[in-house]
Design a protein around this motif. Structure first.
Motif, PDB file in Angstrom:
ATOM      1  N   UNK A 148       0.828  -1.213   0.000  1.00  0.00           N
ATOM      2  CA  UNK A 148       0.000   0.000   0.000  1.00  0.00           C
ATOM      3  C   UNK A 148       0.863   1.264   0.000  1.00  0.00           C
ATOM      4  N   UNK A 149       0.484   2.223  -0.852  1.00  0.00           N
ATOM      5  CA  UNK A 149       1.125   3.544  -0.836  1.00  0.00           C
ATOM      6  C   UNK A 149       0.071   4.641  -0.792  1.00  0.00           C
ATOM      7  N   UNK A 150      -1.139   4.333  -1.243  1.00  0.00           N
ATOM      8  CA  UNK A 150      -2.314   5.184  -1.034  1.00  0.00           C
ATOM      9  C   UNK A 150      -2.177   6.596  -1.592  1.00  0.00           C
ATOM     10  N   UNK A 151      -1.586   6.729  -2.776  1.00  0.00           N
ATOM     11  CA  UNK A 151      -1.427   8.040  -3.383  1.00  0.00           C
ATOM     12  C   UNK A 151      -2.105   8.118  -4.747  1.00  0.00           C
ATOM     13  N   UNK A 152      -2.599   9.305  -5.052  1.00  0.00           N
ATOM     14  CA  UNK A 152      -3.099   9.649  -6.375  1.00  0.00           C
ATOM     15  C   UNK A 152      -2.321  10.863  -6.854  1.00  0.00           C
ATOM     16  N   UNK A 153      -1.932  10.858  -8.120  1.00  0.00           N
ATOM     17  CA  UNK A 153      -1.228  11.988  -8.711  1.00  0.00           C
ATOM     18  C   UNK A 153      -1.956  12.403  -9.981  1.00  0.00           C
ATOM     19  N   UNK A 154      -1.906  13.695 -10.290  1.00  0.00           N
ATOM     20  CA  UNK A 154      -2.582  14.181 -11.485  1.00  0.00           C
ATOM     21  C   UNK A 154      -1.871  15.412 -12.019  1.00  0.00           C
ATOM     22  N   UNK A 155      -2.010  15.626 -13.324  1.00  0.00           N
ATOM     23  CA  UNK A 155      -1.414  16.796 -13.943  1.00  0.00           C
ATOM     24  C   UNK A 155      -1.360  16.656 -15.442  1.00  0.00           C
ATOM     25  N   UNK A 156      -0.651  17.607 -16.084  1.00  0.00           N
ATOM     26  CA  UNK A 156      -0.533  17.611 -17.544  1.00  0.00           C
ATOM     27  C   UNK A 156       0.883  17.353 -18.019  1.00  0.00           C
ATOM     28  N   UNK A 157       1.869  17.475 -17.141  1.00  0.00           N
ATOM     29  CA  UNK A 157       3.271  17.335 -17.540  1.00  0.00           C
ATOM     30  C   UNK A 157       3.691  15.879 -17.383  1.00  0.00           C
ATOM     31  N   UNK A 158       3.843  15.125 -18.491  1.00  0.00           N
ATOM     32  CA  UNK A 158       4.159  13.696 -18.363  1.00  0.00           C
ATOM     33  C   UNK A 158       5.539  13.437 -17.762  1.00  0.00           C
ATOM     34  N   UNK A 159       6.491  14.333 -18.015  1.00  0.00           N
ATOM     35  CA  UNK A 159       7.841  14.131 -17.466  1.00  0.00           C
ATOM     36  C   UNK A 159       7.851  14.387 -15.964  1.00  0.00           C
ATOM     37  N   UNK A 160       7.230  15.481 -15.529  1.00  0.00           N
ATOM     38  CA  UNK A 160       7.167  15.786 -14.103  1.00  0.00           C
ATOM     39  C   UNK A 160       6.423  14.697 -13.337  1.00  0.00           C
ATOM     40  N   UNK A 161       5.341  14.190 -13.932  1.00  0.00           N
ATOM     41  CA  UNK A 161       4.582  13.134 -13.266  1.00  0.00           C
ATOM     42  C   UNK A 161       5.381  11.838 -13.187  1.00  0.00           C
ATOM     43  N   UNK A 162       6.071  11.477 -14.261  1.00  0.00           N
ATOM     44  CA  UNK A 162       6.880  10.258 -14.219  1.00  0.00           C
ATOM     45  C   UNK A 162       8.038  10.404 -13.241  1.00  0.00           C
ATOM     46  N   UNK A 163       8.584  11.613 -13.115  1.00  0.00           N
ATOM     47  CA  UNK A 163       9.627  11.848 -12.117  1.00  0.00           C
ATOM     48  C   UNK A 163       9.059  11.680 -10.707  1.00  0.00           C
ATOM     49  N   UNK A 164       7.825  12.158 -10.496  1.00  0.00           N
ATOM     50  CA  UNK A 164       7.177  11.985  -9.198  1.00  0.00           C
ATOM     51  C   UNK A 164       6.896  10.510  -8.922  1.00  0.00           C
ATOM     52  N   UNK A 165       6.464   9.771  -9.940  1.00  0.00           N
ATOM     53  CA  UNK A 165       6.235   8.335  -9.782  1.00  0.00           C
ATOM     54  C   UNK A 165       7.539   7.633  -9.406  1.00  0.00           C
ATOM     55  N   UNK A 191      12.080  18.669 -24.679  1.00  0.00           N
ATOM     56  CA  UNK A 191      11.075  19.689 -24.415  1.00  0.00           C
ATOM     57  C   UNK A 191       9.687  19.154 -24.152  1.00  0.00           C
ATOM     58  N   UNK A 192       9.598  17.892 -23.697  1.00  0.00           N
ATOM     59  CA  UNK A 192       8.287  17.279 -23.474  1.00  0.00           C
ATOM     60  C   UNK A 192       7.770  17.498 -22.060  1.00  0.00           C
ATOM     61  N   UNK A 193       8.572  18.114 -21.191  1.00  0.00           N
ATOM     62  CA  UNK A 193       8.154  18.359 -19.819  1.00  0.00           C
ATOM     63  C   UNK A 193       9.345  18.708 -18.959  1.00  0.00           C
ATOM     64  N   UNK A 194       9.077  18.938 -17.670  1.00  0.00           N
ATOM     65  CA  UNK A 194      10.111  19.351 -16.723  1.00  0.00           C
ATOM     66  C   UNK A 194      10.483  18.198 -15.804  1.00  0.00           C
ATOM     67  N   UNK A 195      11.750  17.810 -15.845  1.00  0.00           N
ATOM     68  CA  UNK A 195      12.223  16.733 -14.978  1.00  0.00           C
ATOM     69  C   UNK A 195      12.283  17.195 -13.532  1.00  0.00           C
ATOM     70  N   UNK A 196      12.698  18.430 -13.316  1.00  0.00           N
ATOM     71  CA  UNK A 196      12.763  18.998 -11.973  1.00  0.00           C
ATOM     72  C   UNK A 196      11.567  19.926 -11.797  1.00  0.00           C
ATOM     73  N   UNK A 197      10.467  19.405 -11.308  1.00  0.00           N
ATOM     74  CA  UNK A 197       9.254  20.202 -11.138  1.00  0.00           C
ATOM     75  C   UNK A 197       9.495  21.279 -10.084  1.00  0.00           C
ATOM     76  N   UNK A 198       9.138  22.516 -10.400  1.00  0.00           N
ATOM     77  CA  UNK A 198       9.340  23.621  -9.464  1.00  0.00           C
ATOM     78  C   UNK A 198       8.472  23.411  -8.222  1.00  0.00           C
ATOM     79  N   UNK A 199       9.025  23.654  -7.008  1.00  0.00           N
ATOM     80  CA  UNK A 199       8.242  23.424  -5.782  1.00  0.00           C
ATOM     81  C   UNK A 199       6.903  24.149  -5.765  1.00  0.00           C
ATOM     82  N   UNK A 200       6.838  25.339  -6.352  1.00  0.00           N
ATOM     83  CA  UNK A 200       5.577  26.084  -6.342  1.00  0.00           C
ATOM     84  C   UNK A 200       4.520  25.449  -7.221  1.00  0.00           C
TER      85      UNK A 200
END
Length: 223
Positions: free
Chosen positions: A158-175, A196-205
């Motif tokens: 169990x990890x019990x998390x949901x993630x959502x967004x539009x940036x596939x690179x930022x989301x895959x980095x979070x995964x 240029x498909x997304x941000x690997x280092x998602x800005x904290x804000x």
């Protein structure tokens, strides 16, 4: 910057939490527009956690309805204006992590593939073709159960998390972080960011919700 939303969930609230995490990520739908809700890659494949869960589909459909979207289709057509990809957080033996990027590449199909290209480069090429269209692409990532130790064949925990967004690179980095892997050690994510498909280092804000859950343990280098 596009928001990357993270929500800790539990079984009795997961459907409502899906609606909430998508809203937090900025998801909206124009009333009457055609939306595609697309199953995770491998959803018809057998195996632990391979299929999109029924509650993930139900929550996604509820989110579309909550924003007044039209009757969803299960694939992208000429009339589609937005696509909501249902993704399952799983490591990949060949790529490390590439859940959202692989979902987009799956939409592109086999067009333009070259045998001499690496798997990562084929995924990047397919993703680029899909993102060049006029369709908006959103992602809902199910990380409620994940393989322990970041290995595809590990027992689900169990990890019990949901993630959502539009940036596939930022989301895959979070995964990758959820799975305990260092996203900067994954060649696919670096290739996609460089393209240029997304941000690997998602800005904290740009990170919203239960973001601390992404950093609960030090990430290991993927090998």
């Amino acid at each position: 910057m596009t928001p990357l939303a993270v929500v800790w969930t539990r079984p009795e609230t997961v459907r409502d939490d899906i609606v909430r995490v998508l809203a937090m990520s900025g998801y909206t739908a124009t009333p009457g527009e055609v939306t595609a809700v697309i199953d995770a890659p491998g959803a018809n494949r057998r195996g632990p956690g391979a299929a999109t869960s029924p509650w993930q589909v139900e929550g996604a459909l509820a989110a579309v309805a909550a924003h007044g979207g039209g009757e969803p289709s299960r694939r992208i057509t000429a009339l589609t204006r937005a696509a909501l990809h249902l993704v399952v957080a799983r490591p990949d033996a060949e790529l490390g992590v590439g859940c959202c990027l692989q979902a987009l590449a799956g939409v592109a199909g086999t067009e333009g593939r070259h045998e001499r290209d690496s798997v990562a480069r084929r995924v990047v090429a397919g993703t680029r073709r899909v993102l060049a269209s006029d369709v908006e692409h959103w992602f809902l990532v199910d990380a409620t159960l994940i393989p322990g130790g970041g290995r595809p064949d590990s027992t689900l925990q169990p990890r019990n998390l949901l993630l959502a967004g539009r940036d596939p690179v930022a989301l895959d980095a979070a995964v990758a972080r959820v799975l305990g892997l260092d996203p900067f050690s994954l060649p696919l994510l670096s290739l996609a960011a460089d393209a240029g498909l997304g941000d690997l280092a998602s800005h904290p804000s740009a990170q919203i919700g239960d973001v601390a859950e992404l950093y609960r343990r030090p990430p290991a280098v993927w090998r």
